[in-house]
Design an enzyme around this catalytic site. Structure first.
Site, PDB file in Angstrom:
ATOM      1  N   ASP A 145       0.021   9.097  -1.009  1.00  0.00           N
ATOM      2  CA  ASP A 145       1.418   9.477  -0.766  1.00  0.00           C
ATOM      3  C   ASP A 145       1.799  10.698  -1.588  1.00  0.00           C
ATOM      4  OD1 ASP A 145       2.242   7.680   1.045  1.00  0.00           O
ATOM      5  OD2 ASP A 145       3.694   6.676  -0.246  1.00  0.00           O
ATOM      6  N   LYS A 152       0.547  15.106   5.375  1.00  0.00           N
ATOM      7  CA  LYS A 152       0.050  15.941   6.483  1.00  0.00           C
ATOM      8  C   LYS A 152      -0.040  15.170   7.798  1.00  0.00           C
ATOM      9  CE  LYS A 152      -2.234  19.255   3.589  1.00  0.00           C
ATOM     10  NZ  LYS A 152      -3.285  19.087   2.606  1.00  0.00           N
TER      11      LYS A 152
END
Ligand SMILES: C[S@@+](CC[C@H](N)C(=O)[O-])C[C@H]1O[C@@H](n2cnc3c(N)ncnc32)[C@H](O)[C@@H]1O
Length: 411
Positions: free
Chosen positions: A196, A218
């Site tokens: 994260d 992403k």
């Protein structure tokens, strides 16, 4: 005689007689290790330390309360001469040599036939270091090795836990020092790490080169879609036989959506375990020197998400009830909605002078604390340009920690 290096060997002492002569601090350090090895320890000494006496009273060793006699060596497989009298130690080593029994000598290693290494254990591995008769050096090297094993920076890759599955690891508030030993180990054992944004980034730099890193930031945008995609990746990789670490900031079960991932794994029949992390609502104030409870000031604390403003249809928090609480409030994800939350607390009866601390970027290089009050919070957040992540602490514990800022409050 030419001095050769010692020949290391692991002695199996189970049920074998070991003679310890002397009952001082050297014996006190060595005897528990002999007991742990299952040795039949016989200790000879007119006096012993209270700790050694305790072992004798508990029946863990046999203690002969007298001076050394040569016959004490009969039947011994191993001997430790540890008195503070060189002549006695000499007599013990001489007698042992005569009987061809290996003997450690605490006061003069050059006269001994065996040396005691600095020893430690971790996960079934015994580390023993012989530092050329420099005990401090041996202990320092041993400590480094043990720390590396515990933290996972020394990993025998072929021995790591390779069973497929998912491990949810809480990484703490950001400082790489603040992850648990178990969390660090899990990272080092991973095939894939799904990380994260708030997970401690520095730790990712320490991952072995063959560990794949998937950056959640992403993955496709949108909270729901992103979570579904994360669940899908976790399950898919574990099913492919990989060991997956899901790596988050703080603790996975405190506003971390960790349990959704547990449910997804369980539904897919994928083994999943959890390594808890230091959660930010408690840890971040602590790092800023602010306790969440204090005797006579706050006997409860409440952790609340502020990501939905009071009065919003999605809000599950009863802010009137919160305002009536007497303990500390710890607001997370609340920077944007802090003015509306402060208004709700004031409307519910909280005093405008209630102390507030906003601790931003806890444990990270830019950590700072903005001190305020409920009445002034909105203006102070704007003036100080406060940005997330931050923990907002509301209550008199702030005045306890920073009495100079709140001379009129109870501290
Ligand atoms: C999505 S929640 C995750 C909380 C995390 N699972 C935990 O146990 O700390 C993100 C919020 O946690 C708080 N937070 C996490 N790390 C922080 C830090 N290092 N400093 C200040 N606040 C932090 C902030 O309130 C941030 O908005």
């Amino acid at each position: 005689m030419e001095q050769h290096p010692p020949y290391p060997s692991g002695l199996i002492l189970t049920g074998r007689r070991v003679l310890v002569v002397g009952g001082g601090h050297v014996a006190q350090r060595r005897v528990p290790q002999l007991i742990a090895a299952g040795a039949d320890v016989v200790l000879v000494s007119p006096e012993v330390t209270p700790a050694v006496e305790g072992l004798a009273t508990a029946g863990e060793i046999a203690w002969h309360r007298r001076g050394f006699e040569d016959a004490d060596l009969d039947g011994a497989w191993y001997v430790i001469a540890a008195t503070d009298d060189a002549a006695v130690n000499e007599a013990v080593t001489d007698g042992a040599e005569h009987r061809r029994v290996f003997c450690v000598r605490a006061d003069d290693a050059t006269r001994a036939s065996a040396w005691t290494p600095a020893v430690g254990r971790h996960a079934g591995v015994t580390v023993a270091v012989l530092g050329n008769r420099e005990p401090r050096r041996s202990a320092a090297v041993r400590d480094e090795i043990l720390e590396g094993l515990r933290e996972g920076t020394i990993v025998a890759r072929h021995q790591r836990d390779r069973s497929p599955g998912v491990v949810l690891v809480g990484g703490g508030p950001g400082d790489p020092e603040l992850i648990s030993v178990a969390g660090r180990k899990a990272l080092m054992e991973a095939d894939v790490v799904v990380a994260d944004r708030l997970a401690p980034r520095e730790l990712l730099g320490e991952l072995p080169a063959d560990v794949e890193l998937i950056d959640v930031a992403k993955l496709p945008r949108g909270r729901a879609a992103q979570q579904e995609e994360i669940n899908r990746v976790l399950v898919e990789r574990a099913r492919a036989g990989q060991r997956v670490v899901r790596f988050k900031g703080g603790d996975s079960f405190v506003f971390g959506r960790g349990f959704e991932e547990v449910e997804a794994c369980r539904a897919a029949g994928v083994p999943v375990t959890v390594v808890p992390g230091l959660t930010s609502p408690i840890t971040v104030p602590a790092l800023a020197g602010i306790p969440v409870t204090h005797r006579g000031v706050a006997h409860d604390f409440t952790v609340i998400s502020g990501h939905v403003p009071p009065g919003h249809p999605d809000s599950l928090t009863d802010w009137d009830a919160v305002a009536r609480l007497h303990g500390t409030l710890l607001l997370m994800m609340a920077v944007d909605n802090a003015p509306a939350i402060a208004d709700a607390l004031l409307a519910g009866g909280r005093e405008p002078g209630t102390p507030v601390a906003v601790v931003c970027d806890g444990s990270m290089p830019g950590e700072r604390t903005v001190l305020s009050t409920l009445g002034a919070l909105a203006a102070d957040l704007t003036r100080e340009a406060v940005r997330p992540p931050a923990i907002i602490v509301v209550g008199d514990v702030v005045a306890v920690a920073r009495p100079e800022h709140y001379p009129d409050r109870r501290g």
